[in-house]
Design a protein around this motif. Structure first.
Motif, PDB file in Angstrom:
ATOM      1  N   MET A 198       0.825  -1.203   0.000  1.00  0.00           N
ATOM      2  CA  MET A 198       0.000   0.000   0.000  1.00  0.00           C
ATOM      3  C   MET A 198       0.864   1.259   0.000  1.00  0.00           C
ATOM      4  SD  MET A 198      -3.003  -0.881  -0.466  1.00  0.00           S
ATOM      5  CE  MET A 198      -3.677   0.747  -0.361  1.00  0.00           C
ATOM      6  N   GLU A 199       2.016   1.203   0.648  1.00  0.00           N
ATOM      7  CA  GLU A 199       2.912   2.351   0.630  1.00  0.00           C
ATOM      8  C   GLU A 199       3.434   2.606  -0.782  1.00  0.00           C
ATOM      9  OE1 GLU A 199       7.199   3.507   2.495  1.00  0.00           O
ATOM     10  OE2 GLU A 199       5.757   2.565   3.836  1.00  0.00           O
ATOM     11  N   LYS A 200       3.793   1.543  -1.494  1.00  0.00           N
ATOM     12  CA  LYS A 200       4.269   1.685  -2.871  1.00  0.00           C
ATOM     13  C   LYS A 200       3.164   2.192  -3.788  1.00  0.00           C
ATOM     14  CE  LYS A 200       7.765  -1.857  -2.350  1.00  0.00           C
ATOM     15  NZ  LYS A 200       8.160  -3.233  -2.676  1.00  0.00           N
ATOM     16  N   VAL A 201       1.955   1.668  -3.602  1.00  0.00           N
ATOM     17  CA  VAL A 201       0.815   2.122  -4.417  1.00  0.00           C
ATOM     18  C   VAL A 201       0.571   3.607  -4.191  1.00  0.00           C
ATOM     19  CG1 VAL A 201      -1.698   1.941  -4.665  1.00  0.00           C
ATOM     20  CG2 VAL A 201      -0.306  -0.118  -4.591  1.00  0.00           C
ATOM     21  N   THR A 202       0.640   4.058  -2.948  1.00  0.00           N
ATOM     22  CA  THR A 202       0.410   5.460  -2.633  1.00  0.00           C
ATOM     23  C   THR A 202       1.480   6.349  -3.262  1.00  0.00           C
ATOM     24  OG1 THR A 202      -0.589   4.774  -0.543  1.00  0.00           O
ATOM     25  CG2 THR A 202       0.006   7.082  -0.745  1.00  0.00           C
ATOM     26  N   VAL A 203       2.732   5.902  -3.228  1.00  0.00           N
ATOM     27  CA  VAL A 203       3.815   6.681  -3.835  1.00  0.00           C
ATOM     28  C   VAL A 203       3.621   6.785  -5.344  1.00  0.00           C
ATOM     29  CG1 VAL A 203       6.294   6.664  -4.325  1.00  0.00           C
ATOM     30  CG2 VAL A 203       5.492   6.226  -2.015  1.00  0.00           C
ATOM     31  N   VAL A 204       3.290   5.683  -5.991  1.00  0.00           N
ATOM     32  CA  VAL A 204       3.088   5.697  -7.447  1.00  0.00           C
ATOM     33  C   VAL A 204       1.905   6.598  -7.816  1.00  0.00           C
ATOM     34  CG1 VAL A 204       2.407   4.269  -9.424  1.00  0.00           C
ATOM     35  CG2 VAL A 204       4.154   3.458  -7.840  1.00  0.00           C
ATOM     36  N   LEU A 205       0.817   6.496  -7.075  1.00  0.00           N
ATOM     37  CA  LEU A 205      -0.339   7.358  -7.352  1.00  0.00           C
ATOM     38  C   LEU A 205      -0.002   8.828  -7.119  1.00  0.00           C
ATOM     39  CD1 LEU A 205      -3.235   5.249  -5.798  1.00  0.00           C
ATOM     40  CD2 LEU A 205      -2.825   5.688  -8.221  1.00  0.00           C
ATOM     41  N   GLY A 206       0.809   9.115  -6.123  1.00  0.00           N
ATOM     42  CA  GLY A 206       1.235  10.494  -5.871  1.00  0.00           C
ATOM     43  C   GLY A 206       2.088  11.042  -7.004  1.00  0.00           C
ATOM     44  N   ILE A 207       2.990  10.220  -7.531  1.00  0.00           N
ATOM     45  CA  ILE A 207       3.826  10.646  -8.655  1.00  0.00           C
ATOM     46  C   ILE A 207       2.958  10.912  -9.887  1.00  0.00           C
ATOM     47  CG2 ILE A 207       5.601   9.858 -10.272  1.00  0.00           C
ATOM     48  CD1 ILE A 207       6.895   8.414  -7.858  1.00  0.00           C
ATOM     49  N   ILE A 208       2.018  10.014 -10.149  1.00  0.00           N
ATOM     50  CA  ILE A 208       1.104  10.210 -11.282  1.00  0.00           C
ATOM     51  C   ILE A 208       0.302  11.495 -11.111  1.00  0.00           C
ATOM     52  CG2 ILE A 208      -0.953   9.288 -12.447  1.00  0.00           C
ATOM     53  CD1 ILE A 208       0.182   6.474 -11.827  1.00  0.00           C
ATOM     54  N   PHE A 209      -0.139  11.775  -9.887  1.00  0.00           N
ATOM     55  CA  PHE A 209      -0.908  12.977  -9.609  1.00  0.00           C
ATOM     56  C   PHE A 209      -0.109  14.233  -9.935  1.00  0.00           C
ATOM     57  CE2 PHE A 209      -2.369  16.394  -6.855  1.00  0.00           C
ATOM     58  CZ  PHE A 209      -3.729  16.365  -7.053  1.00  0.00           C
ATOM     59  N   PHE A 210       1.137  14.288  -9.462  1.00  0.00           N
ATOM     60  CA  PHE A 210       1.940  15.486  -9.689  1.00  0.00           C
ATOM     61  C   PHE A 210       2.344  15.638 -11.150  1.00  0.00           C
ATOM     62  CE2 PHE A 210       2.551  15.318  -5.058  1.00  0.00           C
ATOM     63  CZ  PHE A 210       2.172  16.618  -4.770  1.00  0.00           C
ATOM     64  N   VAL A 211       2.603  14.552 -11.834  1.00  0.00           N
ATOM     65  CA  VAL A 211       2.930  14.633 -13.259  1.00  0.00           C
ATOM     66  C   VAL A 211       1.726  15.155 -14.045  1.00  0.00           C
ATOM     67  CG1 VAL A 211       3.467  13.254 -15.306  1.00  0.00           C
ATOM     68  CG2 VAL A 211       4.765  12.902 -13.209  1.00  0.00           C
ATOM     69  N   CYS A 212       0.555  14.629 -13.750  1.00  0.00           N
ATOM     70  CA  CYS A 212      -0.656  15.099 -14.432  1.00  0.00           C
ATOM     71  C   CYS A 212      -0.915  16.573 -14.119  1.00  0.00           C
ATOM     72  CB  CYS A 212      -1.863  14.259 -14.035  1.00  0.00           C
ATOM     73  SG  CYS A 212      -1.879  12.628 -14.756  1.00  0.00           S
ATOM     74  N   ALA A 213      -0.695  16.974 -12.892  1.00  0.00           N
ATOM     75  CA  ALA A 213      -0.903  18.373 -12.518  1.00  0.00           C
ATOM     76  C   ALA A 213       0.069  19.283 -13.270  1.00  0.00           C
ATOM     77  CB  ALA A 213      -0.739  18.550 -11.016  1.00  0.00           C
ATOM     78  N   LEU A 214       1.319  18.871 -13.387  1.00  0.00           N
ATOM     79  CA  LEU A 214       2.296  19.682 -14.114  1.00  0.00           C
ATOM     80  C   LEU A 214       1.973  19.743 -15.612  1.00  0.00           C
ATOM     81  CD1 LEU A 214       5.610  18.610 -12.354  1.00  0.00           C
ATOM     82  CD2 LEU A 214       4.401  20.787 -12.152  1.00  0.00           C
ATOM     83  N   VAL A 215       1.514  18.643 -16.173  1.00  0.00           N
ATOM     84  CA  VAL A 215       1.121  18.633 -17.583  1.00  0.00           C
ATOM     85  C   VAL A 215      -0.072  19.558 -17.800  1.00  0.00           C
ATOM     86  CG1 VAL A 215       0.170  17.192 -19.430  1.00  0.00           C
ATOM     87  CG2 VAL A 215       2.097  16.365 -18.077  1.00  0.00           C
ATOM     88  N   LEU A 216      -1.021  19.550 -16.879  1.00  0.00           N
ATOM     89  CA  LEU A 216      -2.177  20.444 -17.007  1.00  0.00           C
ATOM     90  C   LEU A 216      -1.759  21.912 -16.928  1.00  0.00           C
ATOM     91  CD1 LEU A 216      -5.003  18.716 -14.958  1.00  0.00           C
ATOM     92  CD2 LEU A 216      -4.894  19.077 -17.410  1.00  0.00           C
TER      93      LEU A 216
END
Length: 78
Positions: free
Chosen positions: A54-72
């Motif tokens: 769950m810790e790894k899943v949370t980190v991966v989802l957080g990275i995806i979130f910030f990448v998508c936010a920067l792309v937006l």
């Protein structure tokens, strides 16, 4: 393109909330933060099983979130 990434960002945000809520409780860690935690100085154990996953899943989802936010941000400024 903008709408697709925005949809991915919203779905990712919901998945982050679910992943954080599914993580095991860490009441002892909160207690140690308030009391200094001297008793558990040498009893640190590596996270295993569901907690590590769950810790790894949370980190991966957080990275995806910030990448998508920067792309937006990039797409909205150009």
């Amino acid at each position: 393109m903008y709408n697709i990434i925005q949809t991915i960002l919203i779905i990712d945000a919901i998945l982050i909330i679910i992943a954080v809520m599914m993580q095991p409780s860490k009441q002892q860690d909160a207690l140690n933060a308030l009391s200094g935690g001297g008793g558990d100085l040498f009893s640190q154990q590596k996270k295993r099983g569901f907690e590590a996953f769950m810790e790894k899943v949370t980190v991966v989802l957080g990275i995806i979130f910030f990448v998508c936010a920067l792309v937006l941000v990039y797409l909205s400024s150009h």
